[in-house]
Design an enzyme around this catalytic site. Structure first.
Site: not given
Ligand code: AMP
Length: 550
Positions: A248, A253, A268, A337, A413, A419
């Site tokens: 991650k 994004r 995003r 990804f 979601r 994550k």
């Molecule tokens: P969060 O922003 O904490 O909700 O985590 C989800 C976000 O992690 C996604 O929307 C992406 O922006 C980010 N992300 C980073 N690496 C990846 C990955 N390998 N696959 C999918 N999302 C990722």
């Protein structure tokens, strides 16, 4: 069709809070409206004149709108400002002022929906020389032919705050009801096109059959599929059966759309950031075959090959000037990804297939990478933990745990993508002030100004405003404590003696000139009141600096 008819609908929508009633009101109106006007009505009911992901914006601040209202009514700007303060919103203020001036009404010619819609769109497209005064001229043209209620909604659409309690869900249901379409069909058409105006038009003209033919179109961004928090690495993988685990990355994004020669990059939130990152456009074009595609990845900023704080990338993508300099100062890397479209839609393919497509078509380089991943099942569960440890050691946020057999579903979601992050250490801070909440929580102090100790001059330095994250009982207790130690109260703000110690969690430490510590926190929340700790136990600015560097 007269604009007044739409405004009457808006008034009825504001008069009820019931979702079903709102749906019925809109459905009845959608049925009545002609083909050309329907997409306009749908967008305006959302307070928009362009789809939400469009780059176009009206670019008129509230001050200018207030001036336009003052000019049309013939009152001073101060009068308009007073009224806005009293009513709490520009639209209601405009309506009130029009009423006051009713006896001197100007000659008014009935506005049509089409006229209002096109003029509102025109405001956004005016650019170049004297663009502000030309924009204002259009607003004046609209407002001088408007009635009070019409002016209320014209001004609210300009500032994109319609206040009629209608969101995309209600519009979708109303389209389904008006044209007798299965809800799931309308939802899918919306998910794929992200354009409810279009969905409504196709529903009316071609019914379910037409909607089922709508598909992803490169160039039109779709809402990204979102991740849920994983409850442990191994549990989550066992629940899925098998997983694709990926690093991650901590950046932003991006959704990349190529159509013909045109390449656009969206965030995003579907903002178009292509112009701010021209070097990425070139790298991406080199990395992909010359076909239409939609791909997703995380873009991160790096220094000496290592990921650097998320805030640098935000600064980069928001930049409008001196872009060449920014390209040099903040190099970017992209970790791809997912692929949603390659020559044709791929989002219905399971993830493992989409990954294969991505691996087959992308030529990686020093800037464009594929996300690092491991295929995990019950036989190699430890490899997931190893990937996590490696990710953290290399300065990333954690890992993603994805179900390899699932399609890509825009905008949801769910458990298909999880994550798992390393929790940053908490901080102990002292409260030095606060602000009372609003609404139900008006009697509680809802946010707390907290500080750290600066060892260099032994003074408290402000760090952040922290939201509570606490239940009502603890909140009441904290508010009582705040009142006990109150030094001054001004309006909703209160200053207190530095007695209350809080343990706070946050997602990231960021540099910030706004706070005396020179740093602040992203998404800080109170974890608990540390009655066991005193002022001498709180964390220091020096420790924060070390944590930031780490
Ligand atoms: P969060 O922003 O904490 O909700 O985590 C989800 C976000 O992690 C996604 O929307 C992406 O922006 C980010 N992300 C980073 N690496 C990846 C990955 N390998 N696959 C999918 N999302 C990722």
């Amino acid at each position: 069709m007269k604009y007044q008819e739409l405004v009457d609908v808006f008034e009825s929508l504001s008069a009820t809070t019931k979702r079903l009633e709102k749906t019925d009101i809109l459905a009845a109106f959608f049925e009545k409206v002609d083909d050309e006007t329907l997409p306009q009505v749908v967008l305006m009911s959302l307070g928009l004149v362009f789809p939400s992901w469009s780059e176009e914006e009206q670019g008129l601040g509230e001050k200018l709108i207030m001036k336009a209202i003052a000019d049309v009514i013939g009152v001073s700007i101060a009068d308009v400002e007073d009224q806005v303060r009293e009513q709490g919103d520009i639209g209601a203020a405009a309506e009130k002022l029009y009423l006051k001036k009713a006896q001197t009404t100007f000659f008014s010619q009935a506005l049509t929906i089409d006229f209002v819609f096109k003029h509102l769109r025109k405001i956004a497209t005016v650019s170049g020389n004297r663009s502000t005064s030309r924009k204002i001229a259009i607003v004046l043209e609209l407002l001088s032919s408007a009635s009070g209620t019409e002016a209320k909604y014209i001004t609210r659409i300009i500032i994109e705050e319609l206040r009629i309690g209608v969101g995309e869900g209600i519009i979708r249901d109303a389209i389904s009801k008006a044209f007798n379409i299965e809800k799931s069909v309308t939802e899918r058409a919306h998910m794929l096109t992200n354009d409810l105006g279009l969905v409504a038009k196709v529903a009316k003209d071609q019914g379910e059959v037409g909607l089922k033919e709508l598909s992803l179109t490169p160039g039109k961004p779709v809402k990204p599929m979102l991740a849920q928090l994983a409850d442990g690495i191994k549990n989550s993988i066992c629940e899925m059966g098998s997983a694709i685990c990926e690093v991650k990355y901590d950046g932003i994004r991006v959704q990349i759309h190529k159509k013909g020669n045109e390449l656009n990059i969206f965030t995003r939130r579907l903002e178009n950031i292509t112009k701010a990152i021209p070097e990425m456009v070139d790298y991406i074009k080199e990395a992909f075959p010359n076909e239409d595609f939609i791909a997703e990845g995380e873009m991160i900023a790096t220094k000496d090959g290592k990921p650097i704080s998320f805030q640098y990338i935000l600064q980069r993508v928001r930049r409008k000037y001196n872009i060449d300099q920014a390209v040099k100062n903040t190099p970017l890397n992209l970790y791809l990804f997912d692929i949603l479209y390659f020559k044709e839609t791929t989002l219905d393919e399971p993830l493992y297939k989409r990954r294969e497509i991505l691996e087959n078509i992308v030529t990686t380089s020093g800037k464009i990478h594929l996300s690092e991943m491991a295929k995990i099942d019950e036989n190699n569960l430890d490899d997931a933990q190893k990937l996590f440890n490696k990710a953290i050691a290399e300065g990333n946020e954690g890992i993603m745990i994805k179900n390899p057999n699932e399609p890509y579903i825009p905008g949801i979601r769910g458990k298909k993508m999880l994550k798992f992050k390393a929790e940053p250490e908490t901080l102990d801070v002292v409260v030095i002030g606060g602000t009372y909440g609003v609404g139900k929580r008006a009697h509680f102090i809802g946010s707390y100004l907290v500080a750290l100790n600066d060892e260099e001059d032994n003074e408290l330095k402000t760090l952040a405003y922290v939201a509570t994250g606490l239940d009502d009982e603890t909140l009441a207790k904290l508010t009582d404590l705040m009142n006990k130690y109150k030094v001054v109260e001004k309006g909703t703000k209160i200053e207190v003696e530095p007695r209350i110690i809080l343990e706070i969690a946050y997602s990231e430490i960021v540099k910030s000139p706004e706070y005396q510590a020179g740093y602040s926190l992203r998404f800080p929340v109170v974890k608990r009141i540390r009655e066991d700790k005193g002022l001498h136990d709180i964390d220091t600015v020096q420790r924060l600096k070390t944590m930031f560097k780490g």
